[in-house]
Every structure is written in structure tokens, then in C-alpha cells.
Design a protein around this motif. Sequence first.
Motif, PDB file in Angstrom:
ATOM      1  N   THR A 215       0.947   6.517   3.108  1.00  0.00           N
ATOM      2  CA  THR A 215       1.605   5.221   2.998  1.00  0.00           C
ATOM      3  C   THR A 215       0.972   4.430   1.849  1.00  0.00           C
ATOM      4  O   THR A 215      -0.123   4.743   1.365  1.00  0.00           O
ATOM      5  CB  THR A 215       1.480   4.441   4.302  1.00  0.00           C
ATOM      6  N   GLU A 216       1.669   3.394   1.450  1.00  0.00           N
ATOM      7  CA  GLU A 216       1.155   2.556   0.364  1.00  0.00           C
ATOM      8  C   GLU A 216      -0.169   1.907   0.767  1.00  0.00           C
ATOM      9  O   GLU A 216      -1.091   1.780  -0.044  1.00  0.00           O
ATOM     10  CB  GLU A 216       2.187   1.486   0.005  1.00  0.00           C
ATOM     11  N   GLN A 217      -0.253   1.509   2.031  1.00  0.00           N
ATOM     12  CA  GLN A 217      -1.494   0.902   2.518  1.00  0.00           C
ATOM     13  C   GLN A 217      -2.647   1.911   2.503  1.00  0.00           C
ATOM     14  O   GLN A 217      -3.778   1.569   2.147  1.00  0.00           O
ATOM     15  CB  GLN A 217      -1.277   0.361   3.932  1.00  0.00           C
ATOM     16  N   GLN A 218      -2.359   3.157   2.887  1.00  0.00           N
ATOM     17  CA  GLN A 218      -3.393   4.193   2.864  1.00  0.00           C
ATOM     18  C   GLN A 218      -3.842   4.487   1.438  1.00  0.00           C
ATOM     19  O   GLN A 218      -5.038   4.644   1.166  1.00  0.00           O
ATOM     20  CB  GLN A 218      -2.880   5.461   3.534  1.00  0.00           C
ATOM     21  N   LEU A 219      -2.874   4.566   0.523  1.00  0.00           N
ATOM     22  CA  LEU A 219      -3.215   4.815  -0.878  1.00  0.00           C
ATOM     23  C   LEU A 219      -4.117   3.718  -1.428  1.00  0.00           C
ATOM     24  O   LEU A 219      -5.099   3.985  -2.132  1.00  0.00           O
ATOM     25  CB  LEU A 219      -1.946   4.932  -1.723  1.00  0.00           C
ATOM     26  N   MET A 220      -3.790   2.477  -1.100  1.00  0.00           N
ATOM     27  CA  MET A 220      -4.597   1.351  -1.565  1.00  0.00           C
ATOM     28  C   MET A 220      -5.994   1.404  -0.939  1.00  0.00           C
ATOM     29  O   MET A 220      -6.999   1.146  -1.612  1.00  0.00           O
ATOM     30  CB  MET A 220      -3.906   0.040  -1.205  1.00  0.00           C
ATOM     31  N   GLY A 221      -6.062   1.755   0.336  1.00  0.00           N
ATOM     32  CA  GLY A 221      -7.356   1.842   1.008  1.00  0.00           C
ATOM     33  C   GLY A 221      -8.241   2.909   0.391  1.00  0.00           C
ATOM     34  O   GLY A 221      -9.436   2.693   0.168  1.00  0.00           O
TER      35      GLY A 221
ATOM     36  N   TYR B  19      -7.940   4.145  -2.632  1.00  0.00           N
ATOM     37  CA  TYR B  19      -8.273   3.739  -4.004  1.00  0.00           C
ATOM     38  C   TYR B  19      -9.442   2.748  -4.002  1.00  0.00           C
ATOM     39  O   TYR B  19     -10.384   2.885  -4.799  1.00  0.00           O
ATOM     40  CB  TYR B  19      -7.048   3.108  -4.660  1.00  0.00           C
ATOM     41  N   ASN B  20      -9.391   1.763  -3.107  1.00  0.00           N
ATOM     42  CA  ASN B  20     -10.496   0.795  -3.033  1.00  0.00           C
ATOM     43  C   ASN B  20     -11.798   1.469  -2.609  1.00  0.00           C
ATOM     44  O   ASN B  20     -12.883   1.145  -3.126  1.00  0.00           O
ATOM     45  CB  ASN B  20     -10.143  -0.318  -2.042  1.00  0.00           C
TER      46      ASN B  20
ATOM     47  N   GLN C  53     -12.592   4.573  -3.185  1.00  0.00           N
ATOM     48  CA  GLN C  53     -13.060   5.360  -4.321  1.00  0.00           C
ATOM     49  C   GLN C  53     -13.740   4.479  -5.360  1.00  0.00           C
ATOM     50  O   GLN C  53     -14.786   4.839  -5.926  1.00  0.00           O
ATOM     51  CB  GLN C  53     -11.878   6.112  -4.944  1.00  0.00           C
ATOM     52  N   GLN C  54     -13.184   3.298  -5.603  1.00  0.00           N
ATOM     53  CA  GLN C  54     -13.775   2.378  -6.571  1.00  0.00           C
ATOM     54  C   GLN C  54     -15.131   1.862  -6.104  1.00  0.00           C
ATOM     55  O   GLN C  54     -16.095   1.818  -6.878  1.00  0.00           O
ATOM     56  CB  GLN C  54     -12.815   1.206  -6.820  1.00  0.00           C
TER      57      GLN C  54
ATOM     58  N   ILE D  81      -9.255   5.171   7.612  1.00  0.00           N
ATOM     59  CA  ILE D  81      -8.027   4.910   6.849  1.00  0.00           C
ATOM     60  C   ILE D  81      -6.932   5.902   7.211  1.00  0.00           C
ATOM     61  O   ILE D  81      -5.759   5.527   7.323  1.00  0.00           O
ATOM     62  CB  ILE D  81      -8.323   4.980   5.332  1.00  0.00           C
TER      63      ILE D  81
END
Length: 332
Positions: free
Chosen positions: A211-217, A219-220, A222-223, A299
Motif C-alpha cells: 500500500t502507499e502507506q506501507q511504501l512511505m513507512g 521509505y522513511n 530506510q532513510q 509496517i
Amino acid sequence: MAEASPRTDTSTDDTDDKNQRFERGQSTAISAPDSSDKSKEKTGDQKTLRRLAQNREAARKSRLRKKAYVQQLESSRLKLTQLEQELQRARQQGIFISSSGDQTHSMSGNGALAFDAEYSRWLEEQNRHISELRAAVNSHAGDTELRTIVDNVVAHFNEVYRLKGTAAKADVFHILSGMWKTPAERCFMWIGGFRSSELLKLLVNQLEPLTEQQLMGIYNLQQSSQQAEDALSQGMEALQQSLAETLANGNPGSSGSSGNVANYMGQMAMAMGKLGTLEGFLRQADNLRQQTLEQMHRILTTRQSARALLAINDYFSRLRALSSLWLARPQE
């Protein structure tokens, strides 16, 4: 008429001679192409024979190379088995002693050998947990059962960090150098382990759809992992520079005076103090790896977490297999 008869016979004989010569000429003319064809066929047969001989020789060399490669693999397997037996005997002789209760481990003798033995045991347990997880995923087990298995795998990952922490107290350089891992794994090591940020990059493509929320989670995560890794890397570089300066600032005076001895001892004491921080860097790096794994677990869904753990295990298994193949490759 009597005179004409002999002439007729002579004419007939001449005609027969001419016919015979004509037939012999035709026979010669016909046999000439046949001889040429036979020569061509003979040349073609020789080329075919040479090609077949070359193919047989190439096949023979290929079989010999394959046989040598298989023999080297078998030799490597026997050496690995022998090493495992030696490690097992070392454990039985008390080099690595397990205590009851919380199953904490005390080290005596060769700490590096003790850790290698425990890490080998940990890998065996890890393979058992992963086999159980893979079977549950393939059989489409229920969420409750799958969650229990996933939690066991995560807990087993945490066990190796505890083992590393104990081993670092005995020999931090052994853990940092990665000598307990295979050569291919050591190529990607960072402060005694793997980079969480790099592993997350590899996992994203294997966990789709997300999901978009999972992808954002992710990504954050990883950063933030990369930022923490960069900070620890800078700290390690600063420590190395400080240590080098401490060792280089010795007084090159005469080596027998009490003053020089005192300076030398003071210098070594400072260097030892700086080396003591290595264990702290290793502990922070392992804590980062643990936290990254736990946050990734939160996540993702249970099934996604199971797939992620399988992907992580497969990645490191392939690195170990790559090392074995590289060490057993034919040497020409």
C-alpha cells in the motif's frame, strides 16, 4: 568378288577397332569425374573425422574439468565437516561453557573459536526456523499460526545479537573483522554486520504489492537507517584518526630512560581507552539492525513479514553458497 571379300573384312575390323577406341574413350571420360568425386568425398571424410576428433577431445577435457570441479567441491565439504567436528570437540572440552538459568554464556580460552562454534549452532537453528516458516507460507497457514512462526524467527535473529555482544567483550576485533562469516558476506559487512538501509532497498521489490502507506513507512525507515549508519560511520572514522594520532605522537627519545617508559605506557593507556569504544560502536550498529527489523515487522502484514524474512535468509544463503563455489572453483 574374291578380291572384294578381304577388303570387306578389313573394313569391318577397322570399324570394330574404332568402336572399341570410342567406348574406351567414353569409359575414360566417365571414370574421370568418378575419380574426382571420390577424391572430394575422401577430403570431406577427413574433415569430418578431424571435426569428430576435435569434438571428442573437447568433450574429454570438459569431463576432466567437471570431474576436478566435483572433486574440489567434495574436498571443501570434507574440510567443512572436519572443522565442524573440531569446533564440536572444542565445545565438549569446555572452551565454551553454557550456564543454566537464562542460558548466558561465559567464555574461556579462545573466545573467537567459542563464538564461531555458537554461530554455527545458531545457523543450524536458523535453517530449521526458516524451513518451518517456508512450509507454513507454502501451505497457506492461518494468520495466527504464521504469526507465531514469524515471531520465533525474529526472536532468533535477536539471539545472534546477544551472542555477538558477549563475544565482543572477549575479542571485539574478531567480530568487527567478520572472520566468522564467509568471504562473500564480508564484502558487504559494515561494523560487524549488514547495512539495514541496503537490505530494505533489496526487499521493497520483493514485497509488492504494498500500500502507499506501507511504501512511505519503509521509505522513511530506510532513510532513518541510512542516517544512523552514516553517523556511526563518521564516528568510526573519527576514532580511527584519533587512534592513529595517539600512536604517532610518541616521543622518539632514547629508549632506556624512565621518562620515555612512562610516556610509552601513558600513550598505550590512551590507545587502549580509545579501543574500548569499538565495542560501543558494534553494540549501536547491532541495535540499529534489531530496531530496523522490528519496525519493518510492524509496517508489514504477517504474510508480508514472512516473505521478507524468507527473502533475507535466501539472500545470505546465496552469499554463503557463492563463497563455497568461489573457493571450490577450478584453478587453471
